[in-house]
Design an enzyme around this catalytic site. Structure first.
Site, PDB file in Angstrom:
ATOM      1  N   GLU A  92      40.604  53.254  41.463  1.00 45.66           N
ATOM      2  CA  GLU A  92      40.636  52.943  40.045  1.00 45.66           C
ATOM      3  C   GLU A  92      39.399  52.150  39.635  1.00 45.66           C
ATOM      4  O   GLU A  92      38.877  51.345  40.394  1.00 45.66           O
ATOM      5  CB  GLU A  92      41.910  52.169  39.707  1.00 45.66           C
ATOM      6  CG  GLU A  92      43.114  53.069  39.849  1.00 45.66           C
ATOM      7  CD  GLU A  92      44.427  52.394  39.557  1.00 45.66           C
ATOM      8  OE1 GLU A  92      44.415  51.309  38.947  1.00 45.66           O
ATOM      9  OE2 GLU A  92      45.459  52.962  39.933  1.00 45.66           O
ATOM     10  N   CYS A 105      34.422  47.386  36.054  1.00 47.74           N
ATOM     11  CA  CYS A 105      34.951  46.775  37.271  1.00 47.74           C
ATOM     12  C   CYS A 105      35.079  47.879  38.330  1.00 47.74           C
ATOM     13  O   CYS A 105      35.846  48.814  38.163  1.00 47.74           O
ATOM     14  CB  CYS A 105      36.305  46.144  36.931  1.00 47.74           C
ATOM     15  SG  CYS A 105      37.087  45.362  38.330  1.00 47.74           S
ATOM     16  N   CYS A 112      42.422  47.407  51.136  1.00 51.19           N
ATOM     17  CA  CYS A 112      41.648  46.264  51.648  1.00 51.19           C
ATOM     18  C   CYS A 112      42.375  45.722  52.874  1.00 51.19           C
ATOM     19  O   CYS A 112      43.602  45.685  52.906  1.00 51.19           O
ATOM     20  CB  CYS A 112      41.527  45.171  50.584  1.00 51.19           C
ATOM     21  SG  CYS A 112      40.558  43.741  51.141  1.00 51.19           S
ATOM     22  N   CYS A 116      45.250  39.304  51.115  1.00 53.96           N
ATOM     23  CA  CYS A 116      45.524  38.077  50.343  1.00 53.96           C
ATOM     24  C   CYS A 116      46.928  38.199  49.736  1.00 53.96           C
ATOM     25  O   CYS A 116      47.333  39.275  49.302  1.00 53.96           O
ATOM     26  CB  CYS A 116      44.475  37.895  49.245  1.00 53.96           C
ATOM     27  SG  CYS A 116      42.810  37.738  49.925  1.00 53.96           S
ATOM     28  N   CYS A 119      47.588  39.669  46.031  1.00 59.31           N
ATOM     29  CA  CYS A 119      46.755  40.804  45.615  1.00 59.31           C
ATOM     30  C   CYS A 119      47.445  42.129  45.916  1.00 59.31           C
ATOM     31  O   CYS A 119      47.817  42.395  47.056  1.00 59.31           O
ATOM     32  CB  CYS A 119      45.401  40.742  46.326  1.00 59.31           C
ATOM     33  SG  CYS A 119      44.381  42.190  46.022  1.00 59.31           S
ATOM     34  N   CYS A 340      41.179  43.245  36.408  1.00 58.05           N
ATOM     35  CA  CYS A 340      40.556  43.318  37.717  1.00 58.05           C
ATOM     36  C   CYS A 340      41.490  42.713  38.758  1.00 58.05           C
ATOM     37  O   CYS A 340      42.214  41.773  38.469  1.00 58.05           O
ATOM     38  CB  CYS A 340      39.253  42.534  37.717  1.00 58.05           C
ATOM     39  SG  CYS A 340      37.947  43.380  36.881  1.00 58.05           S
TER      40      CYS A 340
HETATM   41  N1  SAH Z   1      37.778  41.457  47.521  1.00 49.70           N
HETATM   42  C1  SAH Z   1      36.991  40.804  46.561  1.00 49.70           C
HETATM   43  C2  SAH Z   1      36.827  41.573  45.267  1.00 49.70           C
HETATM   44  C3  SAH Z   1      38.048  42.271  44.741  1.00 49.70           C
HETATM   45  S1  SAH Z   1      39.321  41.258  44.148  1.00 49.70           S
HETATM   46  C4  SAH Z   1      37.524  39.410  46.296  1.00 49.70           C
HETATM   47  O1  SAH Z   1      38.609  39.093  46.767  1.00 49.70           O
HETATM   48  O2  SAH Z   1      36.830  38.646  45.653  1.00 49.70           O
HETATM   49  C5  SAH Z   1      38.656  40.746  42.596  1.00 49.70           C
HETATM   50  C6  SAH Z   1      39.305  39.513  42.018  1.00 49.70           C
HETATM   51  O3  SAH Z   1      40.640  39.781  41.560  1.00 49.70           O
HETATM   52  C7  SAH Z   1      39.433  38.404  43.046  1.00 49.70           C
HETATM   53  O4  SAH Z   1      39.059  37.168  42.542  1.00 49.70           O
HETATM   54  C8  SAH Z   1      40.895  38.452  43.352  1.00 49.70           C
HETATM   55  O5  SAH Z   1      41.293  37.267  43.896  1.00 49.70           O
HETATM   56  C9  SAH Z   1      41.496  38.766  41.991  1.00 49.70           C
HETATM   57  N2  SAH Z   1      42.898  39.184  42.063  1.00 49.70           N
HETATM   58  C10 SAH Z   1      43.516  39.823  43.072  1.00 49.70           C
HETATM   59  N3  SAH Z   1      44.833  40.004  42.796  1.00 49.70           N
HETATM   60  C11 SAH Z   1      45.046  39.483  41.582  1.00 49.70           C
HETATM   61  C12 SAH Z   1      46.185  39.366  40.741  1.00 49.70           C
HETATM   62  N4  SAH Z   1      47.381  39.837  41.106  1.00 49.70           N
HETATM   63  N5  SAH Z   1      46.039  38.756  39.558  1.00 49.70           N
HETATM   64  C13 SAH Z   1      44.834  38.282  39.148  1.00 49.70           C
HETATM   65  N6  SAH Z   1      43.716  38.370  39.888  1.00 49.70           N
HETATM   66  C14 SAH Z   1      43.808  38.957  41.101  1.00 49.70           C
HETATM   67 FE1  SF4 Z   2      41.064  42.187  49.512  1.00 46.00          FE
HETATM   68 FE2  SF4 Z   2      42.561  41.641  47.385  1.00 46.00          FE
HETATM   69 FE3  SF4 Z   2      41.888  39.694  49.072  1.00 46.00          FE
HETATM   70 FE4  SF4 Z   2      40.010  40.782  47.483  1.00 46.00          FE
HETATM   71  S1  SF4 Z   2      41.799  39.630  46.815  1.00 46.00           S
HETATM   72  S2  SF4 Z   2      39.857  40.324  49.688  1.00 46.00           S
HETATM   73  S3  SF4 Z   2      40.748  42.926  47.416  1.00 46.00           S
HETATM   74  S4  SF4 Z   2      43.179  41.474  49.569  1.00 46.00           S
END
Ligand code: SAH
Ligand code: SF4
Length: 369
Positions: A92, A105, A112, A116, A119, A340
């Site tokens: 996406e 974005c 991934c 986290c 996420c 994002c």
């Molecule tokens: N992997 C990279 C880039 C992708 S995530 C990273 O972690 O930075 C991009 C951003 O979206 C990150 O700051 C991540 O923490 C945030 N993000 C992930 N899940 C989210 C959620 N459920 N609500 C809001 N932001 C989120």
């Molecule tokens: Fe991966 Fe999501 Fe963590 Fe970014 S926030 S490193 S996309 S698991």
């Protein structure tokens, strides 16, 4: 014979390609311009190439971008596109228009591996890295689609953030090539400050990137101490906060006016209290930093709630009072789940972790019945 996809090549690789086939290296600039500036995929239309070269490229090369199979426009102008890759993989890409800029974005991986806890991409597990063609192809396809829309001129993507699915620094080479194309004047010509790579904090790759690319850096911090960050961003166990901060401090050392953007997701009662804000102020001491507070985007089965607007304001005020530039991210495209970091939608995915996750949320929701 499999054809070579020229969408994979930045200037350096494109030059190499032409040298390897015995052509002049300046052909590289011409190709980049045809592909990315004019959006031409048919070699026959590339009129400044000789007929023989056009014929040769026709036989050996191709220009193939991911195909947009679903366009979800939101009432606020945001678009979420589902793009089809080879086989069953889908990713996406989100477009967020604002008064003075348009931000795309972009995803870097299918899924991934870093898991986290907040996420939705992390919950899917890891499927595969995107090729450089699939990364820059998202920009290519978005530009083409938007320029067909009424009322749009053809330069409406002014910013790119690598904040879609995946950890870009786990797919270093392909992401670097794609970002080179974003910056290249023959292609998209974006200013270095308008391309942002977001990482969960992979220190060795960050050190490499600071030498190899001038783009802006965002770091997903999300917690002000190791205990909490280990829980939210598990890669912290390998690269703890102290080392991460030292890396960020050194990152723009040759450009003293640039700052690292720290992303901090606001999770109710988890990391959003005044004491967390005060801890955050302490760990950012001496780091050229700005902070972007991100209201959590809930997804099915997520173990967190979004902090209230009052909590977020109070948190931000503590940062501002300590002289830290702090903003709160506007949530956009809420009606289509397009923020994002929230790119899960209809993505086909068959990883083990996602099966476990789905089982868990279906059991939990049936328990709640
Ligand atoms: N992997 C990279 C880039 C992708 S995530 C990273 O972690 O930075 C991009 C951003 O979206 C990150 O700051 C991540 O923490 C945030 N993000 C992930 N899940 C989210 C959620 N459920 N609500 C809001 N932001 C989120
Ligand atoms: Fe991966 Fe999501 Fe963590 Fe970014 S926030 S490193 S996309 S698991």
């Amino acid at each position: 014979m499999t054809k070579i996809n020229l969408l994979n090549f930045d200037l350096k690789h494109m030059r190499q390609f032409f040298t390897d086939i015995g052509e002049a290296p300046y052909r590289a600039q011409q190709l980049l311009k045809w592909i990315h500036f004019y959006g031409v995929t048919d070699f026959e239309q590339m009129t400044n190439l000789s007929k023989a070269l056009r014929q040769r490229l026709q036989e050996t090369a191709e220009i193939v971008a991911p195909e947009i199979i679903l366009d979800q426009p939101s009432s606020d102008g945001t678009h979420k596109w589902l793009m089809q890759l080879n086989c069953s993989n889908r990713i996406e890409t989100v477009y967020i228009p604002e008064a003075t800029r348009g931000t795309l974005c972009v995803s870097s991986q299918v899924g991934c591996s870093l898991n986290c806890s907040f996420c939705s991409t992390g919950k899917q597990g890891f499927n595969r890295d995107l090729t450089a063609a699939e990364i820059i192809g998202q920009v290519w396809a978005a530009v083409r689609t938007l320029s067909k829309e009424e009322g749009h001129h053809d330069r409406h993507i002014t910013n790119v953030v690598m904040m879609g699915m995946g950890e870009p620094l786990m797919n270093y080479d392909n992401v670097l090539a794609a970002m080179n194309i974003m910056l290249d004047d023959h292609a998209y010509g974006l200013a270095k400050r308008r391309v942002t790579l977001s990482t969960s904090g992979l220190i060795p790759q960050m050190q490499r990137l600071s030498k190899e690319s001038p783009v802006s850096l965002a770091v997903s911090l999300h917690a002000p101490n190791d205990e909490l960050r280990n829980e939210l961003v598990p890669i912290n166990k390998k690269y703890p906060i102290k080392d991460l901060m030292a890396t960020c401090k050194a990152y723009f050392k040759d450009e003293p006016r640039r700052k690292v953007m720290f992303e901090y997701i606001m999770l109710e009662d988890v990391n959003d209290r005044p004491q967390h804000a005060k801890q955050l102020v302490r760990i950012l001491e001496g780091v050229p930093a700005k902070v972007n507070l991100i209201p959590f985007n809930p997804f099915p089965g997520a173990p967190y709630k979004r902090s209230s607007a009052e909590r977020i304001d109070a948190f931000r005020n503590i940062l501002i009072a300590s002289g830290i530039h702090a903003t709160t991210r506007k949530t956009r495209g809420d009606d289509i789940d397009a923020a994002c970091g929230q790119l899960v939608g209809a993505v086909a995915d068959r990883t083990k972790r996602s099966v476990r996750w789905l089982k868990k949320i279906t059991t939990e929701s049936s328990e709640n019945l």
